[in-house]
Design an enzyme around this catalytic site. Structure first.
Site, PDB file in Angstrom:
ATOM      1  N   GLY A  19       0.827  -1.218   0.000  1.00  0.00           N
ATOM      2  CA  GLY A  19       0.000   0.000   0.000  1.00  0.00           C
ATOM      3  C   GLY A  19       0.854   1.256   0.000  1.00  0.00           C
ATOM      4  N   GLY A  22      -0.414   4.434  -1.465  1.00  0.00           N
ATOM      5  CA  GLY A  22      -1.688   4.942  -0.934  1.00  0.00           C
ATOM      6  C   GLY A  22      -1.480   6.055   0.080  1.00  0.00           C
ATOM      7  N   GLY A  25       0.486   4.660   3.401  1.00  0.00           N
ATOM      8  CA  GLY A  25       1.705   4.008   2.918  1.00  0.00           C
ATOM      9  C   GLY A  25       2.692   4.988   2.302  1.00  0.00           C
ATOM     10  N   TYR A 144     -14.821  -5.237   8.347  1.00  0.00           N
ATOM     11  CA  TYR A 144     -13.457  -4.714   8.215  1.00  0.00           C
ATOM     12  C   TYR A 144     -12.658  -4.961   9.499  1.00  0.00           C
ATOM     13  CZ  TYR A 144      -9.704  -1.317   7.510  1.00  0.00           C
ATOM     14  OH  TYR A 144      -8.475  -0.722   7.398  1.00  0.00           O
ATOM     15  N   LYS A 148      -8.835  -7.339  10.285  1.00  0.00           N
ATOM     16  CA  LYS A 148      -7.576  -6.794  10.792  1.00  0.00           C
ATOM     17  C   LYS A 148      -7.184  -7.497  12.093  1.00  0.00           C
ATOM     18  CE  LYS A 148      -6.489  -3.685   7.790  1.00  0.00           C
ATOM     19  NZ  LYS A 148      -5.146  -3.555   7.227  1.00  0.00           N
ATOM     20  N   TRP A 210     -23.484  14.444   7.448  1.00  0.00           N
ATOM     21  CA  TRP A 210     -24.235  13.236   7.820  1.00  0.00           C
ATOM     22  C   TRP A 210     -24.487  13.114   9.314  1.00  0.00           C
ATOM     23  CZ3 TRP A 210     -21.242   8.767   4.978  1.00  0.00           C
ATOM     24  CH2 TRP A 210     -21.304   8.977   3.596  1.00  0.00           C
ATOM     25  N   ARG A 217     -15.023  11.203  17.614  1.00  0.00           N
ATOM     26  CA  ARG A 217     -13.904  10.490  16.994  1.00  0.00           C
ATOM     27  C   ARG A 217     -12.597  11.144  17.429  1.00  0.00           C
ATOM     28  NH1 ARG A 217     -17.563   7.718  16.060  1.00  0.00           N
ATOM     29  NH2 ARG A 217     -18.256   6.733  14.138  1.00  0.00           N
ATOM     30  N   ASP A 277     -24.796   7.363  11.853  1.00  0.00           N
ATOM     31  CA  ASP A 277     -23.808   7.930  12.784  1.00  0.00           C
ATOM     32  C   ASP A 277     -22.625   6.986  12.977  1.00  0.00           C
ATOM     33  OD1 ASP A 277     -24.694  10.420  13.559  1.00  0.00           O
ATOM     34  OD2 ASP A 277     -25.875   9.683  15.252  1.00  0.00           O
TER      35      ASP A 277
HETATM   36  O1  GFB Z   1     -15.044   8.754   9.122  1.00  0.00           O
HETATM   37  P1  GFB Z   1     -16.278   7.972   8.974  1.00  0.00           P
HETATM   38  O2  GFB Z   1     -16.766   7.755   7.582  1.00  0.00           O
HETATM   39  O3  GFB Z   1     -16.153   6.519   9.594  1.00  0.00           O
HETATM   40  O4  GFB Z   1     -17.466   8.719   9.768  1.00  0.00           O
HETATM   41  P2  GFB Z   1     -16.134   5.872  11.055  1.00  0.00           P
HETATM   42  C1  GFB Z   1     -17.303   9.284  11.038  1.00  0.00           C
HETATM   43  C2  GFB Z   1     -18.522  10.093  11.441  1.00  0.00           C
HETATM   44  O5  GFB Z   1     -18.626  11.276  10.639  1.00  0.00           O
HETATM   45  C3  GFB Z   1     -19.872   9.363  11.329  1.00  0.00           C
HETATM   46  C4  GFB Z   1     -19.974  11.467  10.250  1.00  0.00           C
HETATM   47  O6  GFB Z   1     -20.636   9.652  12.480  1.00  0.00           O
HETATM   48  C5  GFB Z   1     -20.520  10.039  10.111  1.00  0.00           C
HETATM   49  O7  GFB Z   1     -21.937  10.040  10.159  1.00  0.00           O
HETATM   50  N1  GFB Z   1     -20.040  12.287   9.016  1.00  0.00           N
HETATM   51  C6  GFB Z   1     -20.614  13.513   8.897  1.00  0.00           C
HETATM   52  C7  GFB Z   1     -19.563  11.924   7.807  1.00  0.00           C
HETATM   53  N2  GFB Z   1     -20.542  13.944   7.627  1.00  0.00           N
HETATM   54  C8  GFB Z   1     -19.887  12.975   6.926  1.00  0.00           C
HETATM   55  C9  GFB Z   1     -19.530  12.859   5.545  1.00  0.00           C
HETATM   56  O8  GFB Z   1     -19.777  13.727   4.713  1.00  0.00           O
HETATM   57  N3  GFB Z   1     -18.848  11.719   5.183  1.00  0.00           N
HETATM   58  C10 GFB Z   1     -18.518  10.738   6.095  1.00  0.00           C
HETATM   59  N4  GFB Z   1     -17.833   9.640   5.658  1.00  0.00           N
HETATM   60  N5  GFB Z   1     -18.892  10.815   7.398  1.00  0.00           N
HETATM   61  C11 GFB Z   1     -14.329   4.283  10.166  1.00  0.00           C
HETATM   62  C12 GFB Z   1     -14.334   3.136   9.203  1.00  0.00           C
HETATM   63  O9  GFB Z   1     -15.576   4.419  10.733  1.00  0.00           O
HETATM   64  O10 GFB Z   1     -13.370   4.085  11.173  1.00  0.00           O
HETATM   65  C13 GFB Z   1     -12.988   3.079   8.560  1.00  0.00           C
HETATM   66  O11 GFB Z   1     -15.345   3.324   8.237  1.00  0.00           O
HETATM   67  C14 GFB Z   1     -11.820   3.130   9.554  1.00  0.00           C
HETATM   68  O12 GFB Z   1     -12.915   2.031   7.682  1.00  0.00           O
HETATM   69  C15 GFB Z   1     -12.042   4.076  10.724  1.00  0.00           C
HETATM   70  O13 GFB Z   1     -11.434   1.867   9.955  1.00  0.00           O
HETATM   71  C16 GFB Z   1     -11.124   3.815  11.902  1.00  0.00           C
HETATM   72  O14 GFB Z   1     -15.209   6.597  11.978  1.00  0.00           O
HETATM   73  O15 GFB Z   1     -17.522   5.726  11.570  1.00  0.00           O
END
Ligand code: GFB
Length: 323
Positions: A19, A22, A25, A144, A148, A210, A217, A277
């Site tokens: 990777g 990417g 990586g 996923y 891992k 969203w 986080r 969420d």
């Molecule tokens: O980062 P994310 O897609 O993944 O979403 P996860 C984190 C939060 O951001 C969720 C909100 O609560 C989403 O609802 N959010 C708000 C959005 N607006 C947006 C938007 O426009 N796009 C996205 N994508 N989210 C990840 C895994 O989960 O955790 C990965 O999907 C990875 O694969 C990572 O392993 C550690 O944090 O929920």
């Protein structure tokens, strides 16, 4: 000792970074080159690591000292909902192949890149390494997260049977330059940056984000993460996985406000609560990381966001196309 705290451990080491073209990586490769390692990045056109024959051909040909397995087929919450089967198969088989090929090629150590999605989904406090096995991951990322986690078990089993040296690093949510900005695949930080930068350029009256904004986080700047991975590869030897993060939570609402402010977007924000969420809270406990690596991530979130917004604005055409 070099100025960034590394010893000459990496000088002339032969390192395979899967990777390596990417997001994460490529930053690992940059750091390794600065430390004068000899790096091979297997290109997918030449080596499909989901096929064992390709993995063996690559690894036995190069004879690495160290393998850093940072390749993953993954994306944000939306991507996980669209392609759960492919995400499961590719990550599971690739992880198993890459570790087995590393062992057969006689490398001295394997560095597995894991994810905070492997932790039990119901846990509410900060996620500690000893809680990793206490229950299933959140339903939105179980396909996923478990793949891992299997790498950590493979490493444990290989140590027991073959004396094989591997470590398993659990990464929190990353962001930074060269992230995936394609909206189908993007995680929240790159998705928000793209939405706000684009809306400002096009004078759009509103931006849709969203969920409820309540989830929390933890965000780690990718260059800091690459630094931590190399420190761990050098100094950490335990079979117990090691969390890599900053240990600080930010709600999605706070993040949205910060990105809006830093991009200078003046329009309205619309919360689309029909979008998921995901897990409510995901923050790693980084006590062991600080002890083992004697390191804390230097980049504060507003600083890292500014760098990422600058990078995206300067590389928008290319970044929008990259999936
Ligand atoms: O980062 P994310 O897609 O993944 O979403 P996860 C984190 C939060 O951001 C969720 C909100 O609560 C989403 O609802 N959010 C708000 C959005 N607006 C947006 C938007 O426009 N796009 C996205 N994508 N989210 C990840 C895994 O989960 O955790 C990965 O999907 C990875 O694969 C990572 O392993 C550690 O944090 O929920």
């Amino acid at each position: 000792m070099s100025s960034d705290g590394n010893t000459d451990f990496w000088t002339r080491k032969r390192v395979i970074v899967t990777g390596g073209t990417g997001f994460l990586g490529s930053h690992i490769v940059d750091s390794l080159k600065r430390l004068r390692a000899t790096v091979l990045v297997p290109r997918s056109s030449e080596y499909n690591l989901v096929k064992m024959d390709d993995a063996l051909r690559c690894f036995q040909g190069f004879k690495p000292d160290v393998v850093i397995h940072s390749a993953a087929y993954y994306g944000g919450l939306g991507f996980n909902q669209l392609y759960p089967g492919k995400i499961f198969y590719e990550n599971l088989v690739m992880g198993a192949n890459v570790m087995e090929a590393t062992r057969l090629a006689g490398a001295e150590r394997f560095v597995g890149i894991g994810t905070a999605c492997s932790y039990p989904g119901y846990l509410e406090g900060e996620l500690k390494e000893q809680d990793l096995w206490d229950g299933p991951p959140h339903e939105s990322v179980i396909n996923y997260g478990l793949t891992k986690k299997m790498m950590a078990i493979q490493g444990w089993a290989y140590k027991k049977q073959y004396g094989f040296k591997s470590i398993h690093l659990i990464l929190t949510n990353l962001y930074g330059p060269r992230d995936t900005f394609h909206i189908e695949r993007a995680h929240v930080v790159s998705a928000l940056i793209k939405k706000f930068v684009d809306a400002k350029l096009r004078n759009e009256p509103e931006v849709e984000v969203w969920g409820t904004g309540k989830p929390v986080r933890e965000f780690l700047y990718v260059e800091d993460c690459a630094e931590a991975i190399l420190l761990a590869a050098e100094h950490y030897e335990d079979t117990m996985p090691l969390n890599l993060g900053c240990g600080q939570g930010t709600s999605i609402r706070e993040l949205v406000e910060l990105v809006q402010e830093l991009t200078g977007y003046q329009g309205n924000i619309v919360w689309n609560t029909s979008k998921p969420d995901g897990q409510l809270k995901k923050i790693l406990d980084v006590t062991r990381m600080k002890q083992a690596l004697r390191w804390t991530p230097p980049t504060e979130l507003p600083v890292g966001l500014k760098q990422t917004i600058g990078w995206y604005s300067a590389n928008k055409n290319e970044a929008d196309l990259r999936r």
